[in-house]
Design a protein around this motif. Sequence first.
Motif, PDB file in Angstrom:
ATOM      1  N   MET A   1       3.368  15.985 -11.330  1.00  0.00           N
ATOM      2  CA  MET A   1       2.369  15.085 -10.750  1.00  0.00           C
ATOM      3  C   MET A   1       1.385  15.881  -9.892  1.00  0.00           C
ATOM      4  O   MET A   1       1.787  16.710  -9.091  1.00  0.00           O
ATOM      5  N   ASN A   2       0.110  15.662 -10.111  1.00  0.00           N
ATOM      6  CA  ASN A   2      -0.925  16.239  -9.260  1.00  0.00           C
ATOM      7  C   ASN A   2      -1.012  15.391  -7.994  1.00  0.00           C
ATOM      8  O   ASN A   2      -1.568  14.288  -8.014  1.00  0.00           O
ATOM      9  N   ILE A   3      -0.437  15.899  -6.899  1.00  0.00           N
ATOM     10  CA  ILE A   3      -0.302  15.092  -5.689  1.00  0.00           C
ATOM     11  C   ILE A   3      -1.657  14.703  -5.125  1.00  0.00           C
ATOM     12  O   ILE A   3      -1.867  13.538  -4.738  1.00  0.00           O
ATOM     13  N   GLU A   4      -2.582  15.630  -5.064  1.00  0.00           N
ATOM     14  CA  GLU A   4      -3.881  15.308  -4.470  1.00  0.00           C
ATOM     15  C   GLU A   4      -4.652  14.307  -5.324  1.00  0.00           C
ATOM     16  O   GLU A   4      -5.352  13.439  -4.785  1.00  0.00           O
ATOM     17  N   GLN A   5      -4.509  14.393  -6.638  1.00  0.00           N
ATOM     18  CA  GLN A   5      -5.156  13.407  -7.510  1.00  0.00           C
ATOM     19  C   GLN A   5      -4.514  12.030  -7.315  1.00  0.00           C
ATOM     20  O   GLN A   5      -5.197  11.000  -7.279  1.00  0.00           O
ATOM     21  N   ALA A   6      -3.191  12.019  -7.179  1.00  0.00           N
ATOM     22  CA  ALA A   6      -2.485  10.755  -6.952  1.00  0.00           C
ATOM     23  C   ALA A   6      -2.891  10.140  -5.615  1.00  0.00           C
ATOM     24  O   ALA A   6      -3.067   8.917  -5.508  1.00  0.00           O
ATOM     25  N   ARG A   7      -3.069  10.973  -4.600  1.00  0.00           N
ATOM     26  CA  ARG A   7      -3.497  10.479  -3.287  1.00  0.00           C
ATOM     27  C   ARG A   7      -4.922   9.892  -3.377  1.00  0.00           C
ATOM     28  O   ARG A   7      -5.207   8.838  -2.830  1.00  0.00           O
ATOM     29  N   PHE A   8      -5.782  10.617  -4.079  1.00  0.00           N
ATOM     30  CA  PHE A   8      -7.156  10.146  -4.269  1.00  0.00           C
ATOM     31  C   PHE A   8      -7.170   8.804  -5.000  1.00  0.00           C
ATOM     32  O   PHE A   8      -7.878   7.863  -4.606  1.00  0.00           O
ATOM     33  N   ASN A   9      -6.384   8.703  -6.058  1.00  0.00           N
ATOM     34  CA  ASN A   9      -6.328   7.452  -6.821  1.00  0.00           C
ATOM     35  C   ASN A   9      -5.801   6.306  -5.973  1.00  0.00           C
ATOM     36  O   ASN A   9      -6.283   5.167  -6.079  1.00  0.00           O
ATOM     37  N   MET A  10      -4.793   6.579  -5.136  1.00  0.00           N
ATOM     38  CA  MET A  10      -4.254   5.550  -4.241  1.00  0.00           C
ATOM     39  C   MET A  10      -5.357   4.997  -3.344  1.00  0.00           C
ATOM     40  O   MET A  10      -5.507   3.771  -3.179  1.00  0.00           O
ATOM     41  N   ILE A  11      -6.127   5.886  -2.757  1.00  0.00           N
ATOM     42  CA  ILE A  11      -7.179   5.465  -1.833  1.00  0.00           C
ATOM     43  C   ILE A  11      -8.280   4.712  -2.569  1.00  0.00           C
ATOM     44  O   ILE A  11      -8.716   3.636  -2.133  1.00  0.00           O
ATOM     45  N   GLU A  12      -8.719   5.240  -3.692  1.00  0.00           N
ATOM     46  CA  GLU A  12      -9.867   4.657  -4.391  1.00  0.00           C
ATOM     47  C   GLU A  12      -9.516   3.398  -5.181  1.00  0.00           C
ATOM     48  O   GLU A  12     -10.345   2.482  -5.282  1.00  0.00           O
ATOM     49  N   GLN A  13      -8.297   3.319  -5.725  1.00  0.00           N
ATOM     50  CA  GLN A  13      -7.949   2.213  -6.607  1.00  0.00           C
ATOM     51  C   GLN A  13      -7.148   1.113  -5.922  1.00  0.00           C
ATOM     52  O   GLN A  13      -7.160  -0.035  -6.380  1.00  0.00           O
ATOM     53  N   GLN A  14      -6.438   1.459  -4.831  1.00  0.00           N
ATOM     54  CA  GLN A  14      -5.628   0.455  -4.139  1.00  0.00           C
ATOM     55  C   GLN A  14      -6.218   0.062  -2.786  1.00  0.00           C
ATOM     56  O   GLN A  14      -6.301  -1.125  -2.454  1.00  0.00           O
ATOM     57  N   ILE A  15      -6.620   1.061  -2.015  1.00  0.00           N
ATOM     58  CA  ILE A  15      -6.924   0.821  -0.601  1.00  0.00           C
ATOM     59  C   ILE A  15      -8.364   0.373  -0.388  1.00  0.00           C
ATOM     60  O   ILE A  15      -8.606  -0.634   0.293  1.00  0.00           O
ATOM     61  N   ARG A  16      -9.315   1.056  -0.953  1.00  0.00           N
ATOM     62  CA  ARG A  16     -10.709   0.609  -0.823  1.00  0.00           C
ATOM     63  C   ARG A  16     -10.923  -0.810  -1.336  1.00  0.00           C
ATOM     64  O   ARG A  16     -11.607  -1.609  -0.677  1.00  0.00           O
ATOM     65  N   PRO A  17     -10.358  -1.190  -2.498  1.00  0.00           N
ATOM     66  CA  PRO A  17     -10.562  -2.552  -2.976  1.00  0.00           C
ATOM     67  C   PRO A  17      -9.973  -3.625  -2.050  1.00  0.00           C
ATOM     68  O   PRO A  17     -10.302  -4.806  -2.200  1.00  0.00           O
ATOM     69  N   TRP A  18      -9.129  -3.219  -1.113  1.00  0.00           N
ATOM     70  CA  TRP A  18      -8.566  -4.155  -0.142  1.00  0.00           C
ATOM     71  C   TRP A  18      -9.389  -4.168   1.147  1.00  0.00           C
ATOM     72  O   TRP A  18      -8.865  -4.458   2.215  1.00  0.00           O
ATOM     73  N   ASP A  19     -10.648  -3.822   1.026  1.00  0.00           N
ATOM     74  CA  ASP A  19     -11.594  -3.866   2.148  1.00  0.00           C
ATOM     75  C   ASP A  19     -11.237  -2.901   3.267  1.00  0.00           C
ATOM     76  O   ASP A  19     -11.570  -3.144   4.427  1.00  0.00           O
ATOM     77  N   VAL A  20     -10.560  -1.833   2.934  1.00  0.00           N
ATOM     78  CA  VAL A  20     -10.344  -0.773   3.911  1.00  0.00           C
ATOM     79  C   VAL A  20     -11.476   0.237   3.708  1.00  0.00           C
ATOM     80  O   VAL A  20     -11.431   1.067   2.801  1.00  0.00           O
ATOM     81  N   LEU A  21     -12.489   0.126   4.550  1.00  0.00           N
ATOM     82  CA  LEU A  21     -13.706   0.910   4.390  1.00  0.00           C
ATOM     83  C   LEU A  21     -14.002   1.781   5.600  1.00  0.00           C
ATOM     84  O   LEU A  21     -14.983   2.528   5.594  1.00  0.00           O
ATOM     85  N   ASP A  22     -13.163   1.689   6.640  1.00  0.00           N
ATOM     86  CA  ASP A  22     -13.331   2.514   7.827  1.00  0.00           C
ATOM     87  C   ASP A  22     -13.094   3.980   7.442  1.00  0.00           C
ATOM     88  O   ASP A  22     -11.990   4.351   7.024  1.00  0.00           O
ATOM     89  N   GLN A  23     -14.119   4.805   7.602  1.00  0.00           N
ATOM     90  CA  GLN A  23     -14.017   6.187   7.141  1.00  0.00           C
ATOM     91  C   GLN A  23     -12.971   6.975   7.904  1.00  0.00           C
ATOM     92  O   GLN A  23     -12.314   7.865   7.359  1.00  0.00           O
TER      93      GLN A  23
END
Length: 217
Positions: A1-23
Amino acid sequence: MNIEQARFNMIEQQIRPWDVLDQDVLSLLTRVQREAFVPQAHRALAFMDTQVPLPGGQSMLEPKIEARLLQELKVRPSDRVLEIGAGSGYMAALLAAQAQRVTTLEINPELAALARENLRRAGVLNAKVVEADGVGGLPAEAPFDVILLSGSVSAVPQVLLAQLKEGGRLAAIVGQEPVMRAVLITRTGAAAYQREELFDTVAPRLSGFGEPTRFSF
């Protein structure tokens, strides 16, 4: 597993869509390594949109829930924070990155030891784990700027609300399955509180928190 890619996907696909936009929150999620706080047997679940099993029947909440609660609490560098339910120590690590000091209470000795070791290995110096029943909070060190209940309760105990400073914020997941709701409660005066309902979700009951009638808000 590419950990950094998985972390990026978590943020972009799960967290941002839940209105977590605070940088600041999003940046924090890239710096604090969630996988380091996940038990080895469940490491493959570290970045998935699911709860991660912990000892004692507890769980790490879904990443999007953790991130949203963190955003809503608006933790400041001068804040003193109390967490109820240390779990693996991950939320304490996130809180400590924003706050002056974090104390996290954990009733389960195995979880308390796990959280303490995870925080030590992560180099988090401004968070301490106290093995204690969180139902009564920590009145000896109150008042707190922020209180987070990292799990669900039937209702928020008044004794915890009383340990907030004026202007302090408390976040919790409240209710009974199958209907629970994340709430944010702000203390606005000596005996005045403002409650905001945030989103519907389901979370494991915090250890030690049953359904007694003395809980009210």
